[in-house]
Write a protein that holds these residues in place. Structure first.
Motif, PDB file in Angstrom:
ATOM      1  N   PHE A 133       0.791  -1.203   0.183  1.00 21.33           N
ATOM      2  CA  PHE A 133      -0.195  -0.181  -0.289  1.00 21.33           C
ATOM      3  C   PHE A 133       0.828   1.365  -0.159  1.00 21.33           C
ATOM      4  O   PHE A 133       0.661   2.299  -0.553  1.00 21.33           O
ATOM      5  CB  PHE A 133      -1.517   0.025   0.989  1.00 21.33           C
TER       6      PHE A 133
ATOM      7  N   ALA B 245       1.612   2.425  -3.400  1.00 23.04           N
ATOM      8  CA  ALA B 245       0.689   2.811  -3.811  1.00 23.04           C
ATOM      9  C   ALA B 245       0.612   4.374  -3.478  1.00 23.04           C
ATOM     10  O   ALA B 245       0.512   5.413  -4.469  1.00 23.04           O
ATOM     11  CB  ALA B 245      -0.665   2.435  -3.912  1.00 23.04           C
TER      12      ALA B 245
ATOM     13  N   PHE C  95       0.648  12.556  -9.101  1.00 28.78           N
ATOM     14  CA  PHE C  95      -0.804  13.194  -9.686  1.00 28.78           C
ATOM     15  C   PHE C  95      -1.238  14.696  -9.309  1.00 28.78           C
ATOM     16  O   PHE C  95      -1.660  15.868  -9.468  1.00 28.78           O
ATOM     17  CB  PHE C  95      -1.682  12.734  -8.935  1.00 28.78           C
TER      18      PHE C  95
ATOM     19  N   ILE D 118       1.891   1.059 -12.479  1.00 26.86           N
ATOM     20  CA  ILE D 118       0.375   1.131 -13.044  1.00 26.86           C
ATOM     21  C   ILE D 118       0.200   1.897 -12.941  1.00 26.86           C
ATOM     22  O   ILE D 118      -1.141   3.383 -13.540  1.00 26.86           O
ATOM     23  CB  ILE D 118       0.152   0.466 -11.049  1.00 26.86           C
TER      24      ILE D 118
ATOM     25  N   LEU E 288      -2.606   3.844 -16.364  1.00 20.86           N
ATOM     26  CA  LEU E 288      -3.248   4.549 -15.705  1.00 20.86           C
ATOM     27  C   LEU E 288      -3.364   5.896 -16.218  1.00 20.86           C
ATOM     28  O   LEU E 288      -4.565   6.260 -17.025  1.00 20.86           O
ATOM     29  CB  LEU E 288      -3.964   4.752 -14.111  1.00 20.86           C
TER      30      LEU E 288
ATOM     31  N   ILE F 239      -6.499   7.349 -18.821  1.00 23.92           N
ATOM     32  CA  ILE F 239      -7.210   8.201 -18.620  1.00 23.92           C
ATOM     33  C   ILE F 239      -7.379   9.372 -19.345  1.00 23.92           C
ATOM     34  O   ILE F 239      -8.546   9.980 -19.261  1.00 23.92           O
ATOM     35  CB  ILE F 239      -6.840   8.856 -17.051  1.00 23.92           C
TER      36      ILE F 239
ATOM     37  N   GLY G  57      -7.096   8.346 -10.120  1.00 28.77           N
ATOM     38  CA  GLY G  57      -5.913   7.563 -10.449  1.00 28.77           C
ATOM     39  C   GLY G  57      -4.880   7.574  -9.480  1.00 28.77           C
ATOM     40  O   GLY G  57      -4.826   6.032  -9.013  1.00 28.77           O
ATOM     41  N   MET G  58      -5.363   8.179  -8.013  1.00 26.25           N
ATOM     42  CA  MET G  58      -4.881   7.808  -7.312  1.00 26.25           C
ATOM     43  C   MET G  58      -5.587   6.420  -6.596  1.00 26.25           C
ATOM     44  O   MET G  58      -4.894   5.552  -6.573  1.00 26.25           O
ATOM     45  CB  MET G  58      -4.943   8.683  -6.799  1.00 26.25           C
TER      46      MET G  58
ATOM     47  N   GLY H  29      -7.549   4.163  -8.932  1.00 23.26           N
ATOM     48  CA  GLY H  29      -7.224   3.328 -10.072  1.00 23.26           C
ATOM     49  C   GLY H  29      -5.550   2.409  -8.988  1.00 23.26           C
ATOM     50  O   GLY H  29      -5.587   1.544  -8.907  1.00 23.26           O
ATOM     51  N   VAL H  30      -4.707   3.578  -8.916  1.00 28.39           N
ATOM     52  CA  VAL H  30      -3.720   2.923  -7.628  1.00 28.39           C
ATOM     53  C   VAL H  30      -3.697   1.386  -7.074  1.00 28.39           C
ATOM     54  O   VAL H  30      -3.380   1.199  -6.729  1.00 28.39           O
ATOM     55  CB  VAL H  30      -2.456   3.753  -7.939  1.00 28.39           C
ATOM     56  N   PHE H  31      -4.257   2.597  -6.142  1.00 27.61           N
ATOM     57  CA  PHE H  31      -5.126   1.864  -4.834  1.00 27.61           C
ATOM     58  C   PHE H  31      -5.623   0.391  -5.370  1.00 27.61           C
ATOM     59  O   PHE H  31      -5.221  -0.447  -4.790  1.00 27.61           O
ATOM     60  CB  PHE H  31      -5.461   2.723  -3.645  1.00 27.61           C
TER      61      PHE H  31
ATOM     62  N   VAL I 139      -5.870  -1.357  -7.770  1.00 24.27           N
ATOM     63  CA  VAL I 139      -4.920  -2.022  -8.706  1.00 24.27           C
ATOM     64  C   VAL I 139      -4.099  -2.773  -6.989  1.00 24.27           C
ATOM     65  O   VAL I 139      -3.839  -4.277  -7.314  1.00 24.27           O
ATOM     66  CB  VAL I 139      -3.811  -2.028  -9.371  1.00 24.27           C
ATOM     67  N   ILE I 140      -3.568  -2.295  -6.805  1.00 27.28           N
ATOM     68  CA  ILE I 140      -2.807  -2.935  -5.655  1.00 27.28           C
ATOM     69  C   ILE I 140      -3.258  -3.118  -4.561  1.00 27.28           C
ATOM     70  O   ILE I 140      -3.095  -5.145  -4.242  1.00 27.28           O
ATOM     71  CB  ILE I 140      -1.907  -1.431  -4.605  1.00 27.28           C
ATOM     72  N   ILE I 141      -4.540  -3.120  -4.099  1.00 29.29           N
ATOM     73  CA  ILE I 141      -5.411  -4.216  -3.712  1.00 29.29           C
ATOM     74  C   ILE I 141      -5.562  -5.638  -4.357  1.00 29.29           C
ATOM     75  O   ILE I 141      -5.532  -7.025  -3.378  1.00 29.29           O
ATOM     76  CB  ILE I 141      -6.850  -3.551  -3.599  1.00 29.29           C
ATOM     77  N   LEU I 142      -5.570  -5.642  -5.701  1.00 29.94           N
ATOM     78  CA  LEU I 142      -5.548  -6.852  -6.397  1.00 29.94           C
ATOM     79  C   LEU I 142      -4.428  -7.937  -6.214  1.00 29.94           C
ATOM     80  O   LEU I 142      -4.294  -8.792  -6.108  1.00 29.94           O
ATOM     81  CB  LEU I 142      -6.057  -6.840  -7.664  1.00 29.94           C
TER      82      LEU I 142
END
Lengths: 385, 42
Positions: A107, A110, A117, A369, A373, A377, B14-15, B17-19, B21-24
């Motif tokens: 986490f 992430a 961003f 990732i 994205l 997007i 974006g944020m 989405g990143v989280f 995918v990271i959860i996956l």
């Protein structure tokens, strides 16, 4: 007379702008050699910058004939080949076992992409405030991706969104990656207390099977490809390299990827990026903005990771050392070493390196990732442009 | 103004989405560790 003019055309073509670019090239080479700042990239970039700013730009294009740097650019960067080959090499160098042993560290990989961003927003706002800079959403996205702290991802996104800024974005990305030991510690110390920096992590190590290490890159590629199709090239290349390493039966290929492939492509990539630093393209106000935004990106990446860790601590019984959040950026292994160094300064017996490495490795995944994205997007918002 | 709103959307999506995918990925790791546990003594 014409012959004389032709003989001295090199002197006639010199300009103050090319002199400035020579100086920039020298500075990059100096930083690489004397200071040891990312020498594998900054030295070739610096030399390429000198080469391409020599009179008549024969290494780039002259009288319609492409020079060798233009050929490398067309064959390796225009089509994204070089960054992807570098990613194969990087994947072969990464050991995901610390992360698989400590999956919660994912986490932070992430959270520490927040700077990307945030910087997109700031870059765009500045572009709106100063319309002469001509910074649109795609340009801002290419600038923000400096915060991925990952050269290939930065080049990949910049090439797709903002070719005009590819040179300064790449220089900013690699320069700030080498400056992580200077950028991160003040941010970490500002956002944490001494007590928080002294938090000890549970050092009990779980074991993982070899099969899990082999399946992991395959599973990650499939999951990432379905969730974020634009990231398949980046994630796939990274995980292919990792599979070469993890499978245990392709040691020669893994070693070649880590050594020969990495070194050769880095060599070509660096000098070609330098070739994009032509004075007319590089010496613009936007370059200064990009350098500034790169710093903003790294600062807010660090802040994002640390603050997320503090947020997690509000809800968890076993506190996490919030410095580990800062290691969630993709600058591997420097960031994890910095975090361990600060931890040791606070308490010489505190060993949080393995947790920091787990977060650092996760940052590699998170940054890729995030890049994928953004590639998905931004065109959607611009109506497919 | 539209561009700034778009940037905010990129930030939020974006944020998130990143989280996600990271959860996956987190779930992938948990499943792998469950299906392929380490052999005792390894």
């Amino acid at each position: 007379m014409e012959v004389l003019l032709k003989l001295f055309e090199g002197f006639a073509a010199l300009s103050w702008q090319s002199s400035v670019m020579f100086a920039i090239g020298f500075v990059l080479i100096f930083l690489a050699i004397a200071k040891g700042y990312e020498p594998m990239l900054l030295l070739p970039i610096g030399f390429g910058a000198i080469l391409v700013n020599l009179p008549l730009q024969t290494v780039w294009e002259h009288e319609g004939i492409p020079g060798f740097l233009k050929i490398f650019y067309d064959k390796g960067i225009q089509n994204e080949l070089f960054p992807l080959l570098i990613f194969v090499a990087i994947g072969a160098m990464i050991d995901f076992s610390p992360l698989i042993k400590r999956p919660k560290m994912l986490f932070f990989g992430a959270a520490a992409q927040f700077g990307i961003f945030f910087t997109i927003l700031v870059a765009l706002a500045l572009g709106k405030g100063f319309p002469d800079l001509n910074i649109g959403l795609k340009d801002a996205a290419a600038i923000g991706i400096i915060g991925s702290a990952d050269g290939p991802t930065s080049i990949y996104v910049a090439q797709k969104f903002s070719q005009q800024f590819l040179g300064p974005i790449t220089v900013a990305a690699y320069s700030y990656m080498s400056l992580v030991p200077i950028i991160q510690p003040p941010v970490i110390k500002m956002l944490t207390t001494k007590k928080e920096r002294r938090i000890r992590m549970d050092n009990r190590d779980s074991q993982i099977s070899r099969i899990a290490l082999i399946i992991f890159p395959i599973a990650v590629t499939i999951v990432a490809g379905i969730a974020s199709p634009q990231s398949v090239a980046l994630v796939g290349a990274l995980m292919f390299g990792n599979l070469l390493r993890a499978c245990g039966v392709l040691d020669k290929l893994s070693q070649s990827a880590q050594n020969e492939l990495s070194n050769l492509v880095t060599l070509f990539l660096g000098i070609t990026i330098g070739g994009t630093m032509r004075a007319d393209v590089f010496l613009r106000p936007q370059t200064l903005l990009i350098m500034l935004m790169g710093l903003v990106a790294f600062i807010f990446d660090t802040a994002g990771g640390v603050l997320f860790a503090k947020l997690m601590n509000l809800f968890s019984k076993h506190k996490i050392n919030p410095m580990i959040g800062a290691a969630g950026i993709s600058a591997f292994p420097m960031s994890s070493r910095i975090v361990q160094k600060i931890a040791k300064e606070e308490d010489p017996t505190n060993f949080i390196l393995m947790d920091a490495i787990s977060a650092n490795v996760s940052g590699q995944l998170g940054s890729v990732i995030a890049g994928g994205l953004i590639l998905q997007i931004v065109p959607l918002l611009l109506g497919g442009a | 103004m539209t561009d700034v709103i778009n940037a905010l959307i990129v930030m939020g999506a974006g944020m998130t989405g990143v989280f996600l995918v990271i959860i996956l990925f987190y779930l992938v790791i948990l499943i792998l560790r469950k299906i392929f546990p380490a052999k005792k003594g390894s």
